[in-house]
Design an enzyme around this catalytic site. Structure first.
Site, PDB file in Angstrom:
ATOM      1  N   ARG A 141      35.220  22.836  48.569  1.00 37.97           N
ATOM      2  CA  ARG A 141      35.156  24.126  49.088  1.00 37.97           C
ATOM      3  C   ARG A 141      34.235  24.218  50.315  1.00 37.97           C
ATOM      4  O   ARG A 141      33.115  24.002  50.214  1.00 37.97           O
ATOM      5  CB  ARG A 141      34.711  24.970  47.995  1.00 37.97           C
ATOM      6  N   SER A 153      42.003  35.903  22.924  1.00 38.33           N
ATOM      7  CA  SER A 153      41.876  35.891  24.369  1.00 38.33           C
ATOM      8  C   SER A 153      43.029  35.099  25.002  1.00 38.33           C
ATOM      9  O   SER A 153      43.483  33.989  24.493  1.00 38.33           O
ATOM     10  CB  SER A 153      40.476  35.026  24.538  1.00 38.33           C
ATOM     11  N   LYS A 179      37.684  31.706  17.705  1.00 36.71           N
ATOM     12  CA  LYS A 179      38.373  32.505  18.724  1.00 36.71           C
ATOM     13  C   LYS A 179      39.792  31.842  18.494  1.00 36.71           C
ATOM     14  O   LYS A 179      40.164  30.819  17.948  1.00 36.71           O
ATOM     15  CB  LYS A 179      37.889  31.949  20.043  1.00 36.71           C
ATOM     16  N   SER A 236      44.738  38.037  38.763  1.00 32.86           N
ATOM     17  CA  SER A 236      44.388  37.978  40.042  1.00 32.86           C
ATOM     18  C   SER A 236      44.967  36.786  40.835  1.00 32.86           C
ATOM     19  O   SER A 236      45.568  36.997  42.175  1.00 32.86           O
ATOM     20  CB  SER A 236      43.089  38.153  40.400  1.00 32.86           C
ATOM     21  N   HIS A 261      40.599  43.671  39.014  1.00 30.96           N
ATOM     22  CA  HIS A 261      41.406  43.821  40.220  1.00 30.96           C
ATOM     23  C   HIS A 261      42.295  45.108  40.303  1.00 30.96           C
ATOM     24  O   HIS A 261      43.379  45.036  41.160  1.00 30.96           O
ATOM     25  CB  HIS A 261      42.248  42.436  40.370  1.00 30.96           C
ATOM     26  N   THR A 276      34.425  46.025  37.975  1.00 31.33           N
ATOM     27  CA  THR A 276      33.684  45.740  39.095  1.00 31.33           C
ATOM     28  C   THR A 276      33.672  46.943  40.104  1.00 31.33           C
ATOM     29  O   THR A 276      34.562  47.815  40.216  1.00 31.33           O
ATOM     30  CB  THR A 276      34.149  44.624  39.713  1.00 31.33           C
ATOM     31  N   LYS A 327      35.150  45.025  44.607  1.00 28.97           N
ATOM     32  CA  LYS A 327      36.405  45.041  45.035  1.00 28.97           C
ATOM     33  C   LYS A 327      37.040  46.291  45.612  1.00 28.97           C
ATOM     34  O   LYS A 327      36.693  46.458  46.801  1.00 28.97           O
ATOM     35  CB  LYS A 327      37.460  44.206  43.989  1.00 28.97           C
ATOM     36  N   THR A 376      16.916  41.996  36.490  1.00 24.88           N
ATOM     37  CA  THR A 376      16.509  43.327  37.495  1.00 24.88           C
ATOM     38  C   THR A 376      17.858  44.053  37.485  1.00 24.88           C
ATOM     39  O   THR A 376      18.832  43.533  38.046  1.00 24.88           O
ATOM     40  CB  THR A 376      16.086  42.713  38.847  1.00 24.88           C
ATOM     41  N   THR A 378      40.220  27.180  40.128  1.00 23.66           N
ATOM     42  CA  THR A 378      40.712  28.508  39.828  1.00 23.66           C
ATOM     43  C   THR A 378      42.032  28.703  39.382  1.00 23.66           C
ATOM     44  O   THR A 378      42.362  29.501  38.944  1.00 23.66           O
ATOM     45  CB  THR A 378      40.361  29.205  41.309  1.00 23.66           C
TER      46      THR A 378
END
Length: 407
Positions: A21, A137, A156, A189, A217, A245, A248, A278, A363
């Protein structure tokens, strides 16, 4: 052991597989997005057009958002000064959480440093809140959800992607009295396909399971007020925990969950990923709140983005390119080989000033490497035209090279 040698071997393996990458050093231009300055390794600079950003609606340069951030900076300074429990909860954090709770029609919301952390911290913590919890899941859930499920321990079940029949089989096999949670996404996504929200909620009601949806997304992008696909489909009230999020479509930074007041209070009280981190800087919280508020009535931006996505898909399909088209705003072009994917990305950048990052394993699965385009309202017809012509020329060039290599 020679540690340096081991590092060299690990990195060389990525180079050999064509999936090392490379970070492209860009400088976004406020007021001129999607233009950016590309700072090349040789020290020169070139203007490029960004086609792979997640600032889906250009809100990162919206004057309303920037004004709110400037005001918060002048009032409160740079950082928050601590964790949420120790001096790090400000009026800006509370305002943001109120905006998010209102957006999703929930009693409360909780802001994290990212949606990744929100997924990981929440899903792993739910095991402590509901002893014996089984999490079901989707096989293509985001890495942050996978990590949260794994790190929490316990049972799971992985159901085949968007396969409601398989999910039903798994639910039916387990003890009806055992606590259960179904975790899935509204938009996946990498392919741009939608999760079957209504059918999953039906199963959750039938088997007394909680529902957990990742709308990362989709928030800002879908629904009358931008609350996501669950809002668009009229299912938001049936979702127990919504993750999303602020980095985005909202163009700022951070992540959150929205749920009942008791659920949020329990996660807030038990999740190490929230307790020991934090809090967001007040400037970021203020900008995010302004963006969420703005997009509640920002249908014009959603409409413009969807139109550009449809135009780009139509034109690329017209060239015969293999497009994944599930009706969402994401435009993936299947390449299927990491080396060719990287080559296309490099040529687009060097020869045409078009920046789109190659998407490779891990990915996406091996053999499904792709270029993932994200058109926005601030991409114009001329930029789309340049991209389409470049893809036409390069696709033919790469096809010829592949044919010669296999001859």
């Amino acid at each position: 052991m020679t540690y340096t040698s081991a590092l060299d071997t690990a990195l060389q393996r990525l180079h050999d597989e064509g999936r090392y990458r490379t970070f492209i050093d860009i400088e976004r231009q406020r007021g001129h997005f999607p233009h950016a300055n590309w700072h090349r390794p040789d020290g020169t600079t070139r203007e490029i057009t960004v086609w792979c950003g997640n600032d889906y609606l250009g809100m990162g340069q919206n004057p309303v958002v920037l004004a709110a951030m400037h005001e918060a900076l002048d009032m409160s300074g740079a950082g928050s000064g601590g964790t949420r429990n120790i001096s790090g909860t400000t009026v800006y954090h509370k305002r943001l959480e109120a905006e998010l709770a209102d957006l999703h029609g929930k009693e409360a919301a909780l802001v994290f440093s990212s949606a990744y952390v929100a997924n990981d911290a929440t899903l792993s913590t739910l095991r402590a809140i509901f002893p014996g919890l089984i999490i079901y899941s989707d096989a293509l859930n985001h890495a942050s959800m996978i990590e949260g499920v794994r790190r929490g321990g316990g049972e799971k079940r992985i159901f085949r992607h968007n396969d409601v029949a398989h999910l039903r089989q798994l639910l039916a096999k387990d003890d009806p009295s055992t606590p259960k949670l179904i975790a899935f996404e509204s938009i996946y996504s990498m392919d741009g396909d939608f999760g079957p929200i209504t059918q999953i909620c039906d199963l959750a009601e039938e088997f007394n399971a909680l529902t957990y949806i990742d709308e990362v997304h989709a928030v800002g992008m879908y629904g009358p007020r931008g609350a996501g696909v669950a809002e668009r489909d009229g299912q938001m009230h049936r979702i127990d925990i919504i993750n999303a999020t602020l980095a985005k479509a909202y163009g700022v930074f951070g992540g959150y969950i929205a749920a009942s007041a008791k659920m949020v209070d329990a996660v807030r009280s038990y999740a190490p990923g929230f307790i020991f981190t934090t809090s967001l800087p007040p400037t970021v919280a203020a900008g995010a709140a302004a963006s969420v508020r703005y997009l509640k009535t920002g249908q014009h931006l959603r409409d413009a983005q969807q139109l550009n996505a449809k135009i780009l898909k139509m034109r690329l399909k017209g060239l015969g390119l293999p497009i994944f088209d599930h009706g969402s705003h994401i435009v993936p072009v299947h390449v299927g080989d990491p080396i060719h994917c990287k080559m296309l990305s490099d040529l687009l950048l060097e020869d045409y000033g078009i920046y789109v990052q190659p998407i490779n394993f891990p990915t996406v699965p091996r053999g499904t490497e792709r270029l993932r385009f994200t058109p926005s309202p601030v991409h114009d017809a001329g930029q789309i035209d340049v991209l389409v012509k470049a893809m036409d020329q390069l696709w033919q060039h790469c096809a010829l090279n592949r044919a010669q290599a296999s001859a």
